[in-house]
Design a protein around this motif. Sequence first.
Motif, PDB file in Angstrom:
ATOM      1  N   HIS A  14       0.851  -1.194   0.000  1.00 53.36           N
ATOM      2  CA  HIS A  14       0.000   0.000   0.000  1.00 53.36           C
ATOM      3  C   HIS A  14       0.883   1.239   0.000  1.00 53.36           C
ATOM      4  O   HIS A  14       1.870   1.305   0.726  1.00 53.36           O
ATOM      5  CB  HIS A  14      -0.908   0.042   1.233  1.00 53.36           C
ATOM      6  N   ASP A  15       0.516   2.222  -0.796  1.00 55.07           N
ATOM      7  CA  ASP A  15       1.220   3.501  -0.821  1.00 55.07           C
ATOM      8  C   ASP A  15       0.494   4.465   0.116  1.00 55.07           C
ATOM      9  O   ASP A  15      -0.644   4.855  -0.148  1.00 55.07           O
ATOM     10  CB  ASP A  15       1.253   4.061  -2.241  1.00 55.07           C
ATOM     11  N   PHE A  16       1.157   4.804   1.208  1.00 56.28           N
ATOM     12  CA  PHE A  16       0.545   5.645   2.237  1.00 56.28           C
ATOM     13  C   PHE A  16       1.086   7.063   2.216  1.00 56.28           C
ATOM     14  O   PHE A  16       2.236   7.310   1.856  1.00 56.28           O
ATOM     15  CB  PHE A  16       0.808   5.057   3.630  1.00 56.28           C
ATOM     16  N   VAL A  17       0.246   7.980   2.675  1.00 58.80           N
ATOM     17  CA  VAL A  17       0.618   9.357   2.952  1.00 58.80           C
ATOM     18  C   VAL A  17       0.289   9.593   4.419  1.00 58.80           C
ATOM     19  O   VAL A  17      -0.797   9.234   4.883  1.00 58.80           O
ATOM     20  CB  VAL A  17      -0.167  10.350   2.065  1.00 58.80           C
ATOM     21  N   VAL A  18       1.241  10.166   5.142  1.00 56.37           N
ATOM     22  CA  VAL A  18       1.057  10.476   6.558  1.00 56.37           C
ATOM     23  C   VAL A  18       1.219  11.980   6.730  1.00 56.37           C
ATOM     24  O   VAL A  18       2.152  12.573   6.194  1.00 56.37           O
ATOM     25  CB  VAL A  18       2.091   9.727   7.431  1.00 56.37           C
ATOM     26  N   GLY A  19       0.302  12.575   7.485  1.00 57.98           N
ATOM     27  CA  GLY A  19       0.390  13.993   7.803  1.00 57.98           C
ATOM     28  C   GLY A  19       0.544  14.172   9.305  1.00 57.98           C
ATOM     29  O   GLY A  19      -0.100  13.475  10.085  1.00 57.98           O
ATOM     30  N   ARG A  20       1.424  15.103   9.668  1.00 56.72           N
ATOM     31  CA  ARG A  20       1.672  15.386  11.093  1.00 56.72           C
ATOM     32  C   ARG A  20       1.606  16.873  11.346  1.00 56.72           C
ATOM     33  O   ARG A  20       1.991  17.674  10.506  1.00 56.72           O
ATOM     34  CB  ARG A  20       3.101  14.965  11.453  1.00 56.72           C
ATOM     35  N   ILE A  21       1.121  17.190  12.536  1.00 56.74           N
ATOM     36  CA  ILE A  21       1.282  18.534  13.074  1.00 56.74           C
ATOM     37  C   ILE A  21       2.039  18.354  14.386  1.00 56.74           C
ATOM     38  O   ILE A  21       2.368  17.224  14.761  1.00 56.74           O
ATOM     39  CB  ILE A  21      -0.081  19.250  13.249  1.00 56.74           C
ATOM     40  N   LYS A  22       2.332  19.438  15.084  1.00 53.23           N
ATOM     41  CA  LYS A  22       3.147  19.332  16.302  1.00 53.23           C
ATOM     42  C   LYS A  22       2.598  18.331  17.303  1.00 53.23           C
ATOM     43  O   LYS A  22       3.345  17.609  17.944  1.00 53.23           O
ATOM     44  CB  LYS A  22       3.299  20.699  16.955  1.00 53.23           C
ATOM     45  N   ALA A  23       1.275  18.264  17.446  1.00 51.63           N
ATOM     46  CA  ALA A  23       0.666  17.383  18.447  1.00 51.63           C
ATOM     47  C   ALA A  23       0.714  15.903  18.070  1.00 51.63           C
ATOM     48  O   ALA A  23       0.580  15.052  18.939  1.00 51.63           O
ATOM     49  CB  ALA A  23      -0.779  17.801  18.692  1.00 51.63           C
ATOM     50  N   GLY A  24       0.902  15.598  16.788  1.00 50.98           N
ATOM     51  CA  GLY A  24       0.967  14.198  16.382  1.00 50.98           C
ATOM     52  C   GLY A  24       0.438  13.956  14.978  1.00 50.98           C
ATOM     53  O   GLY A  24       0.226  14.896  14.204  1.00 50.98           O
ATOM     54  N   VAL A  25       0.206  12.690  14.667  1.00 48.70           N
ATOM     55  CA  VAL A  25      -0.290  12.288  13.351  1.00 48.70           C
ATOM     56  C   VAL A  25      -1.744  12.725  13.218  1.00 48.70           C
ATOM     57  O   VAL A  25      -2.581  12.399  14.057  1.00 48.70           O
ATOM     58  CB  VAL A  25      -0.156  10.758  13.159  1.00 48.70           C
ATOM     59  N   CYS A  26      -2.036  13.469  12.155  1.00 44.96           N
ATOM     60  CA  CYS A  26      -3.404  13.952  11.926  1.00 44.96           C
ATOM     61  C   CYS A  26      -4.032  13.326  10.692  1.00 44.96           C
ATOM     62  O   CYS A  26      -5.228  13.495  10.450  1.00 44.96           O
ATOM     63  CB  CYS A  26      -3.439  15.471  11.830  1.00 44.96           C
ATOM     64  N   TYR A  27      -3.227  12.607   9.891  1.00 44.13           N
ATOM     65  CA  TYR A  27      -3.757  12.019   8.658  1.00 44.13           C
ATOM     66  C   TYR A  27      -2.954  10.781   8.279  1.00 44.13           C
ATOM     67  O   TYR A  27      -1.726  10.793   8.325  1.00 44.13           O
ATOM     68  CB  TYR A  27      -3.673  13.040   7.506  1.00 44.13           C
ATOM     69  N   ILE A  28      -3.669   9.720   7.903  1.00 41.71           N
ATOM     70  CA  ILE A  28      -3.081   8.579   7.214  1.00 41.71           C
ATOM     71  C   ILE A  28      -4.076   8.183   6.137  1.00 41.71           C
ATOM     72  O   ILE A  28      -5.261   7.962   6.420  1.00 41.71           O
ATOM     73  CB  ILE A  28      -2.814   7.373   8.144  1.00 41.71           C
ATOM     74  N   GLY A  29      -3.598   8.123   4.923  1.00 43.42           N
ATOM     75  CA  GLY A  29      -4.431   7.733   3.791  1.00 43.42           C
ATOM     76  C   GLY A  29      -3.576   7.116   2.711  1.00 43.42           C
ATOM     77  O   GLY A  29      -2.359   6.987   2.861  1.00 43.42           O
ATOM     78  N   THR A  30      -4.211   6.749   1.627  1.00 42.53           N
ATOM     79  CA  THR A  30      -3.469   6.182   0.501  1.00 42.53           C
ATOM     80  C   THR A  30      -3.170   7.293  -0.501  1.00 42.53           C
ATOM     81  O   THR A  30      -3.922   8.275  -0.602  1.00 42.53           O
ATOM     82  CB  THR A  30      -4.279   5.059  -0.185  1.00 42.53           C
ATOM     83  N   THR A  31      -2.075   7.133  -1.239  1.00 46.09           N
ATOM     84  CA  THR A  31      -1.685   8.172  -2.194  1.00 46.09           C
ATOM     85  C   THR A  31      -2.745   8.378  -3.269  1.00 46.09           C
ATOM     86  O   THR A  31      -2.867   9.470  -3.798  1.00 46.09           O
ATOM     87  CB  THR A  31      -0.327   7.847  -2.854  1.00 46.09           C
ATOM     88  N   ALA A  32      -3.520   7.353  -3.559  1.00 45.97           N
ATOM     89  CA  ALA A  32      -4.540   7.452  -4.606  1.00 45.97           C
ATOM     90  C   ALA A  32      -5.566   8.547  -4.312  1.00 45.97           C
ATOM     91  O   ALA A  32      -6.099   9.159  -5.240  1.00 45.97           O
ATOM     92  CB  ALA A  32      -5.234   6.105  -4.798  1.00 45.97           C
ATOM     93  N   VAL A  33      -5.843   8.791  -3.047  1.00 48.60           N
ATOM     94  CA  VAL A  33      -6.891   9.751  -2.691  1.00 48.60           C
ATOM     95  C   VAL A  33      -6.411  10.857  -1.759  1.00 48.60           C
ATOM     96  O   VAL A  33      -7.206  11.703  -1.344  1.00 48.60           O
ATOM     97  CB  VAL A  33      -8.109   9.028  -2.057  1.00 48.60           C
ATOM     98  N   ALA A  34      -5.138  10.871  -1.437  1.00 51.96           N
ATOM     99  CA  ALA A  34      -4.628  11.815  -0.431  1.00 51.96           C
ATOM    100  C   ALA A  34      -4.899  13.275  -0.785  1.00 51.96           C
ATOM    101  O   ALA A  34      -5.353  14.043   0.066  1.00 51.96           O
ATOM    102  CB  ALA A  34      -3.137  11.591  -0.198  1.00 51.96           C
ATOM    103  N   LYS A  35      -4.646  13.658  -2.012  1.00 51.26           N
ATOM    104  CA  LYS A  35      -4.829  15.062  -2.379  1.00 51.26           C
ATOM    105  C   LYS A  35      -6.280  15.499  -2.166  1.00 51.26           C
ATOM    106  O   LYS A  35      -6.545  16.537  -1.561  1.00 51.26           O
ATOM    107  CB  LYS A  35      -4.408  15.287  -3.829  1.00 51.26           C
ATOM    108  N   LYS A  36      -7.222  14.691  -2.616  1.00 53.16           N
ATOM    109  CA  LYS A  36      -8.647  14.996  -2.449  1.00 53.16           C
ATOM    110  C   LYS A  36      -9.031  15.025  -0.969  1.00 53.16           C
ATOM    111  O   LYS A  36      -9.724  15.927  -0.505  1.00 53.16           O
ATOM    112  CB  LYS A  36      -9.472  13.954  -3.194  1.00 53.16           C
ATOM    113  N   GLU A  37      -8.554  14.030  -0.213  1.00 47.14           N
ATOM    114  CA  GLU A  37      -8.897  13.960   1.209  1.00 47.14           C
ATOM    115  C   GLU A  37      -8.288  15.099   2.004  1.00 47.14           C
ATOM    116  O   GLU A  37      -8.938  15.649   2.893  1.00 47.14           O
ATOM    117  CB  GLU A  37      -8.460  12.622   1.792  1.00 47.14           C
ATOM    118  N   LEU A  38      -7.056  15.451   1.717  1.00 49.15           N
ATOM    119  CA  LEU A  38      -6.415  16.540   2.451  1.00 49.15           C
ATOM    120  C   LEU A  38      -7.171  17.847   2.251  1.00 49.15           C
ATOM    121  O   LEU A  38      -7.343  18.623   3.193  1.00 49.15           O
ATOM    122  CB  LEU A  38      -4.951  16.678   2.035  1.00 49.15           C
TER     123      LEU A  38
END
Length: 167
Positions: A14-38
């Motif tokens: 699976h191709d994952f995208v992970v997003g973090r802010i200072k407090a921690g992980v705020c996003y985990i999704g697949t690259t196929a839909v990451a741009k739309k979901e973000l």
Amino acid sequence: METIVMDRFTCSGHDFVVGRIKAGVCYIGTTAVAKKELTKFFKGWPITEDIGSSQDVKEQLTAYFNGQLEEFNFPLAFVGTDFQKQVWQKLVTVPYGKTIAYSELARQVGNEKGVRAVANAVGRNPIMIVVPCHRIIGKNGRLTGYRGGIEMKVALLRQEGISEFAY
């Protein structure tokens, strides 16, 4: 709004995208839909990329997919309404290898008549797998939608030894 730091990696096919802010992980999704979901989950938030910045997430997801990890232990940062955050915090308590119905989740968050609202909050969960919305099923045992697709939901449930469901 703070900047979301994005990382990308492949784990167990699976191709994952992970997003973090200072407090921690705020996003985990697949690259196929990451741009739309973000855009949907974090409208207007600045995003920067730092490849390799989520090695801890990659290692734990790899261990999960290898059957060596049942609970994740990196910090999470829930970004949503108070109600969504309440639902997501309750999702984290659904044990590995278990499922519950949306109606039960609604009861647990004190909103028995709000099954649809709870289902909507589950559907907006931006942290797939780690906040285990895949463990929530219909009252009749039927699988419902999943951000990663129903095939991924089936695979995750089977990964956890769950095979009693209908779809």
